[in-house]
Design a protein around this motif. Structure first.
Motif, mmCIF file in Angstrom:
data_model
loop_
_atom_site.group_PDB
_atom_site.id
_atom_site.type_symbol
_atom_site.label_atom_id
_atom_site.label_comp_id
_atom_site.label_asym_id
_atom_site.label_seq_id
_atom_site.Cartn_x
_atom_site.Cartn_y
_atom_site.Cartn_z
ATOM 1 N N PRO A 373 39.175 90.628 106.523
ATOM 2 C CA PRO A 373 37.875 90.687 106.324
ATOM 3 C C PRO A 373 36.894 91.419 104.927
ATOM 4 N N ASP A 374 38.130 92.455 104.358
ATOM 5 C CA ASP A 374 38.044 92.875 102.531
ATOM 6 C C ASP A 374 37.522 92.343 101.475
ATOM 7 N N TRP A 375 38.429 90.532 101.870
ATOM 8 C CA TRP A 375 38.290 90.008 101.138
ATOM 9 C C TRP A 375 37.127 89.705 100.325
ATOM 10 N N LEU A 376 36.145 89.045 101.018
ATOM 11 C CA LEU A 376 34.695 88.538 100.020
ATOM 12 C C LEU A 376 34.070 89.575 100.077
ATOM 13 N N THR A 377 34.491 91.033 100.200
ATOM 14 C CA THR A 377 33.580 92.091 100.577
ATOM 15 C C THR A 377 34.023 92.048 98.665
ATOM 16 N N ASN A 378 35.212 92.482 98.594
ATOM 17 C CA ASN A 378 36.182 92.443 97.288
ATOM 18 C C ASN A 378 36.042 92.076 95.996
ATOM 19 N N GLU A 379 35.916 90.152 96.749
ATOM 20 C CA GLU A 379 35.647 89.880 95.878
ATOM 21 C C GLU A 379 34.232 89.088 94.904
ATOM 22 N N ALA A 380 33.095 89.822 95.907
ATOM 23 C CA ALA A 380 31.887 90.427 95.092
ATOM 24 C C ALA A 380 31.411 91.142 94.921
ATOM 25 N N GLY A 381 32.668 92.659 94.682
ATOM 26 C CA GLY A 381 31.976 93.899 94.116
ATOM 27 C C GLY A 381 33.218 93.651 92.787
#
Length: 546
Positions: A373-381
């Protein structure tokens, strides 16, 4: 801006109306007592349904008469929101010092009456004429059943919105003459989309541009959320100050193209940036509500988000541009079914590059089982600088939002739906980062002007950036963006998108692309597919930059 100037209110307000179609001349005193106001001696007859022609005429006449006599409390009694009306009408005379008001009604169309206002704005012994047109609508009172003016601030002045007021101020911040990167003057008259931005630039940097404040009639805005209100909007300068000069990163050429491009599509916004520097080249909006969605919009970006999603898959070793990304006709994840665009042929042997270029939703959804779940968030940030609320571009902006909610939204986020939200500025920056591999926070005035510290992010590896460029180039040359990008020379790339919205008959149209050292992104609400509206907007901006 600055403090309100204390001045004497000039007397001698007009006591008679000008002739108007169907109205003629009338006696102010009799008008004030004619329509259920304080002078009425008999109870009004209870009626239902829309006001008739006579009721519209008499209510309008009484409201105008009280207004022109500078009797705000009396005028407010002829409206359906008397407290709000009284407050603004009082400010109109007392704070804005607008006197000698004359109103010419036009011909009523049903219950709507257009009218013209001429008056004077006074400061000390100095006065300047002001004139404008507006309109009002007469409605039936819900409980009183009286015909009443349907109150809105725009009745008093057409550019006023809820929470706004009019006042005279001594400007703490001087007027600025904003110029583009080549020294060309930027005005709201020539570039209407820049109006709110020019106001913000003046508020923030007027005292750094070498000018001196004057005295002005302004619209003072109030933020209904309790945050920082928008910068005051100057309507008239009564005492001139000294104008300072403020250099921006904008390009007059790109701005003109952007203004012209969005004018063709309702509810459209576009931003262009320079990938090698992060400088903003153009910001344009075409919206009835005047909202700066280009910088502040919060909308699901649809398949343009697949740029970030593809980078996530590559950086976590799930596939590569030439690796597998099968495109089935549908995909189910946690009981939610995802489909592709109509008439898209499935391909179980597709690569990521092919599924990206065709904008296959199911290919990305199929990776949801493998994406934390946090991969897309971390990639974006961490890679693209998105969603951390730390951009300092020089004016207010939205920095994107890519939460990590888990559940069905994990799959939805991979195709730019669910809780993911972006603005055209965000997607133009994402495209610039994909193209160069380096995140450069967008700016509209130089950082050195006020010592701002820009947001930073790691950016992309050379391999990931190269693969994204290859996929975006394929999309522009032979994929979903081919028709829009055809004829553009140089180094090009693009990604189409459409985002479904429950309350709309059509999806929001998204498109982002680059050509040489220009990246641009656009959204058209209720615009359909990416190539239908936002694509032509972006292509026109890219074409304008040679």
């Amino acid at each position: 801006m600055g403090r309100k100037v204390k001045v004497a209110v000039i007397s001698g307000v007009c006591a008679a109306m000008l002739c108007g179609a169907g109205y003629g001349m009338y006696n102010v005193a009799s008008a004030l007592g004619g329509v259920g106001g304080a002078g009425g001696s008999s109870a009004p007859q209870v009626k239902t349904g829309p006001p008739d022609r006579d009721e519209v005429a008499e209510t309008t006449k009484a409201f105008f008469a009280a207004w022109t006599q500078n009797q705000p409390a009396q005028a407010a009694t002829y409206t359906n929101f008397p407290e709000e009306a009284k407050q603004l009408l009082t400010a109109y005379g007392d704070d804005a010092h607008i006197t000698d008001v004359r109103i010419t009604p036009g011909k009523a169309e049903g219950t709507t009456v257009p009218f013209k206002v001429t008056a004077k704005v006074s400061y000390g012994e100095k006065s300047e004429p002001i004139g404008y047109t507006s309109q009002l609508t007469v409605v039936r009172g819900v409980t009183s059943h009286r015909p009443l003016v349907d109150w809105a601030p725009s009745v008093v002045y057409p550019r006023l919105e809820k929470g706004d007021t009019l006042t005279i101020e001594s400007a703490a911040t001087p007027q600025v003459e904003a110029v583009d990167r080549n020294g060309k003057v930027l005005t709201r008259e020539k570039y209407p989309s820049l109006g709110p931005i020019l106001d913000e630039l003046r508020q923030r940097y007027g005292d750094k541009a070498g000018g001196q404040g004057g005295v002005e009639l302004v619209i003072r805005h109030q933020d209904p959320t309790g945050g920082d209100a928008a910068a005051d909007t100057t309507l008239m300068t009564l005492v001139k100050g000294r104008t300072g000069k403020l250099r921006t990163t904008l390009s007059a050429t790109a701005q003109a193209a952007a203004e012209s491009a969005v004018a063709r599509y309702a509810n459209s916004s576009v931003v262009a940036v320079k990938p090698s520097t992060g400088e903003i080249l153009a910001v344009a909006n075409h919206r009835d509500d005047g909202f700066d969605a280009a910088l502040l919009g919060e909308l699901a970006p649809g398949s343009t988000m697949k740029i970030v999603s593809a980078a996530t898959l590559i950086d976590h070793g799930l596939t590569t541009a030439n690796g597998p990304a099968p495109c089935p006709p549908s995909a189910v994840w946690q009981s939610q079914t995802f489909n592709n665009l109509a008439n898209m042929a499935p391909n179980e042997n597709a690569t990521l590059a092919e599924s990206f270029a065709r904008s296959c939703n199911t290919a990305f959804v199929k990776f949801a089982d493998d994406v934390r779940p946090d991969w897309l968030t971390n990639e974006a940030g961490q890679r693209f600088g998105i969603g951390r609320n730390d951009w300092k571009i020089g004016v207010p902006s939205f920095d994107g939002r890519v939460p990590a909610p888990g559940g069905p939204d994990t799959a939805a986020g991979l195709i730019g739906q669910g809780q993911v939200q972006m603005s055209p500025l965000n997607m133009a920056s994402v495209t610039a980062t994909a193209m160069t591999g380096v995140f450069r926070q967008p700016v509209i005035v130089p950082l050195s002007l006020d010592g701002r510290t820009p947001a930073t992010a790691r950016g992309l590896s050379a391999s990931t950036s190269r693969q994204l460029r290859e996929m975006m180039n394929r999309t522009a040359r032979s994929g979903t963006a081919q028709g829009v990008m055809a004829g553009l020379s140089g180094v090009i790339g693009a990604k189409t998108g459409s985002a479904e919205v429950d309350s709309q008959t059509k999806s929001n149209s998204w498109f982002t692309g680059y050509r040489n050292d220009v990246a641009a992104a656009a959204v058209t609400e209720d615009g359909g597919h990416g190539i239908d509206a936002s694509g032509p907007i972006v292509a026109r901006v890219l074409r304008s930059m040679g």
